[in-house]
Design a protein around this motif. Structure first.
Motif, short mmCIF file in Angstrom:
data_model
loop_
_atom_site.label_atom_id
_atom_site.label_comp_id
_atom_site.label_asym_id
_atom_site.label_seq_id
_atom_site.Cartn_x
_atom_site.Cartn_y
_atom_site.Cartn_z
N LEU A 244 3.79 3.20 -7.81
CA LEU A 244 2.42 3.26 -7.19
C LEU A 244 1.16 4.05 -8.20
N LYS A 245 2.13 5.44 -8.63
CA LYS A 245 1.17 6.38 -9.24
C LYS A 245 -0.05 5.51 -10.15
N THR A 246 0.96 5.08 -11.28
CA THR A 246 0.31 4.12 -12.69
C THR A 246 -0.74 3.18 -11.87
N GLN A 247 -0.08 2.78 -10.93
CA GLN A 247 -1.58 1.23 -10.59
C GLN A 247 -3.16 1.92 -9.91
N GLU A 248 -2.71 3.50 -9.41
CA GLU A 248 -3.34 4.36 -8.93
C GLU A 248 -4.99 4.56 -10.59
N ASP A 249 -3.77 5.40 -11.80
CA ASP A 249 -4.17 5.98 -12.38
C ASP A 249 -5.21 5.49 -12.92
N ARG A 250 -4.65 3.59 -13.54
CA ARG A 250 -5.43 2.97 -14.57
C ARG A 250 -6.82 2.94 -13.81
N PHE A 251 -7.05 3.17 -12.59
CA PHE A 251 -8.39 2.96 -11.77
C PHE A 251 -8.89 4.31 -12.72
N ILE A 252 -8.77 5.93 -12.74
CA ILE A 252 -8.66 6.95 -12.24
C ILE A 252 -9.40 6.67 -13.53
N LEU A 253 -8.44 6.21 -14.49
CA LEU A 253 -9.13 6.50 -16.59
C LEU A 253 -9.66 5.99 -16.75
N ASN A 254 -10.63 4.59 -15.55
CA ASN A 254 -10.78 3.99 -16.35
C ASN A 254 -12.50 4.04 -15.58
N GLY A 255 -13.20 5.56 -14.84
CA GLY A 255 -14.30 5.40 -14.65
C GLY A 255 -14.33 5.24 -12.87
N TRP A 256 -13.35 4.68 -11.96
CA TRP A 256 -13.30 4.98 -11.17
C TRP A 256 -13.50 6.20 -9.92
N ASP A 257 -14.10 6.45 -8.50
CA ASP A 257 -13.90 7.52 -8.57
C ASP A 257 -12.13 8.03 -7.49
N LEU A 262 -0.54 0.59 -1.70
CA LEU A 262 0.88 0.63 -0.88
C LEU A 262 1.71 -0.27 -1.55
N GLU A 263 3.17 -0.21 -1.25
CA GLU A 263 4.15 -1.01 -1.18
C GLU A 263 3.56 -2.52 -0.85
N MET A 264 4.37 -3.89 -0.70
CA MET A 264 3.95 -4.76 0.11
C MET A 264 5.35 -4.46 2.01
N ASN A 265 6.12 -3.63 1.40
CA ASN A 265 6.47 -3.31 2.68
C ASN A 265 5.76 -2.24 3.69
N GLN A 266 5.01 -1.77 3.08
CA GLN A 266 3.85 -0.82 3.69
C GLN A 266 2.71 -1.66 4.28
N VAL A 267 2.67 -2.71 3.32
CA VAL A 267 1.30 -3.69 4.03
C VAL A 267 1.91 -4.00 5.52
N TYR A 268 2.99 -4.39 5.54
CA TYR A 268 3.18 -5.48 5.79
C TYR A 268 4.02 -5.04 7.87
N HIS A 269 3.97 -3.96 7.39
CA HIS A 269 4.09 -2.91 8.62
C HIS A 269 2.78 -1.79 9.40
N SER A 270 1.65 -2.01 8.36
CA SER A 270 0.96 -1.01 8.26
C SER A 270 -1.10 -1.91 8.74
N TYR A 299 6.08 -5.11 -4.93
CA TYR A 299 4.90 -5.98 -4.87
C TYR A 299 4.24 -4.72 -4.07
N CYS A 300 2.93 -4.85 -5.04
CA CYS A 300 1.80 -3.53 -3.98
C CYS A 300 0.44 -4.45 -3.98
N ILE A 301 -0.67 -3.43 -3.30
CA ILE A 301 -2.07 -3.92 -2.42
C ILE A 301 -2.48 -2.21 -3.37
N CYS A 302 -3.30 -2.42 -4.52
CA CYS A 302 -3.60 -0.74 -4.59
C CYS A 302 -5.11 -0.93 -4.13
N VAL A 303 -6.03 -0.35 -3.49
CA VAL A 303 -7.51 -0.27 -3.16
C VAL A 303 -8.13 0.65 -4.01
#
Length: 319
Positions: A244-257, A262-270, A299-303
């Motif tokens: 999850l951290k590498t998924q998030e870091d790719r955005f931070i490294l490229n100019g995103w704030d 979230l893993e899809m098990n978290q998405v499914y239940h939340s 699988y995950c969803i990264c916002v």
């Protein structure tokens, strides 16, 4: 581009057909409603309950986030769907009374040309594109109306992407949501990084939904990679899918704030209504719950967001 890359590109394009057939079968069983997908995808084949529930979580989770974004913006926003394939999100949002200023889909030309053909030859799809003041413009692989635009580009070529932004009249100061569903992972990391940096540089307020593999360094991930390679489809950008951290870091490294994954098990239940989950779990008996848990774990969803307006949107909540 050499023959190996061309073969790989064709394998990537074929994932659109695979995903479309999976969604078509799940819709046929009643996991969710989509009257438009059968107009683009005529045939289907049986899929396992684990696959059907996985696509349900993917489609409903992403749709819930997008609807929340549009409502928060009161429609004064844009959506860009990269690698859209035969997605029908534009028409489903219209049915839900959720309109936006611009809705742009960008994919390989041989994918957009097929979709353009299907749209042109179906009145139900065409009806959703008409606006009072603009006619629909067609070419072999593109379609442009007042709000909806279907454009062809290779996402590894930033000059093509930028030209499509201009042709589709995207406004760089308008809040814009970018959607990637299993797209970035098929690009070498330097290309996906460059694309994310381009978006951050061009758009002042932007949000992103990225659905993709995660936790790919374990045995289950190795099997997934092996299965894809056997079909000639390598995950060139899999290094961003280690956690999850590498998924998030790719955005931070490229100019995103910021970014949150979230893993899809978290998405499914939340992110999905418990009533909806109760409903769909009655559709098919699930014999291999452990397999579904494994799939959801990989699988995950990264916002991600770059927010000059300081909107403080929390898109990863239910409701």
């Amino acid at each position: 581009m050499d023959k190996h890359n061309l073969d790989g590109d064709e394998a990537v394009r074929s994932t659109n057909d695979d995903a479309s057939h999976c969604k078509r079968f799940a819709v046929q069983l009643g996991y969710w409603t989509d009257p438009y997908l059968p107009l683009l995808v005529r045939s289907t084949e049986r899929k396992t309950p684990e696959i059907n529930r996985g696509y349900f979580a993917r489609v409903i989770g992403i749709t819930n986030i997008i609807e929340k974004f549009i409502k928060a913006m009161e429609g004064n926003c844009q959506i860009v769907n990269f690698g859209a394939g035969f997605d029908t999100l534009y028409w489903k949002l219209l049915d839900a009374g959720l309109s936006v200023k611009k809705f742009v889909e960008i994919d390989f030309a041989n994918v957009t040309s097929r979709k353009c053909h299907y749209i042109r030859n179906n009145d139900k799809l065409i009806q959703g594109l008409h606006s009072d003041d603009e006619e629909i413009r067609y070419s072999t692989s593109e379609l442009h109306s007042g709000v909806y635009h279907l454009a062809a580009a290779d996402l590894r070529k930033l000059s093509e992407v930028e030209s499509k932004f201009a042709e589709c009249s995207l406004e760089y100061n308008l809040p814009t949501l970018f959607l990637f569903e299993c797209v970035l992972v098929y690009m070498p990391i330097q290309f996906s990084h460059a694309l994310l940096q381009l978006i951050a540089d061009k758009f002042s307020t932007t949000f992103c939904i990225n659905y993709e593999q995660v936790n790919m360094t374990d045995r289950f991930g190795d099997v997934m990679l092996s299965n894809l390679r056997s079909r000639g489809c390598s995950l060139a950008g899999v290094e961003a899918c280690a956690s999850l951290k590498t998924q998030e870091d790719r955005f931070i490294l490229n100019g995103w704030d910021g970014a949150r994954a979230l893993e899809m098990n978290q998405v499914y239940h939340s992110l999905i209504s418990p009533l909806e989950i109760q409903r769909i779990e009655k559709i098919e008996f699930l014999d291999e719950k452990e397999l579904l848990d494994q799939l959801f774990h990989h699988y995950c969803i990264c916002v991600a967001w770059k927010d000059s307006l300081d909107l403080k949107l929390n898109l990863l909540t239910i409701g």
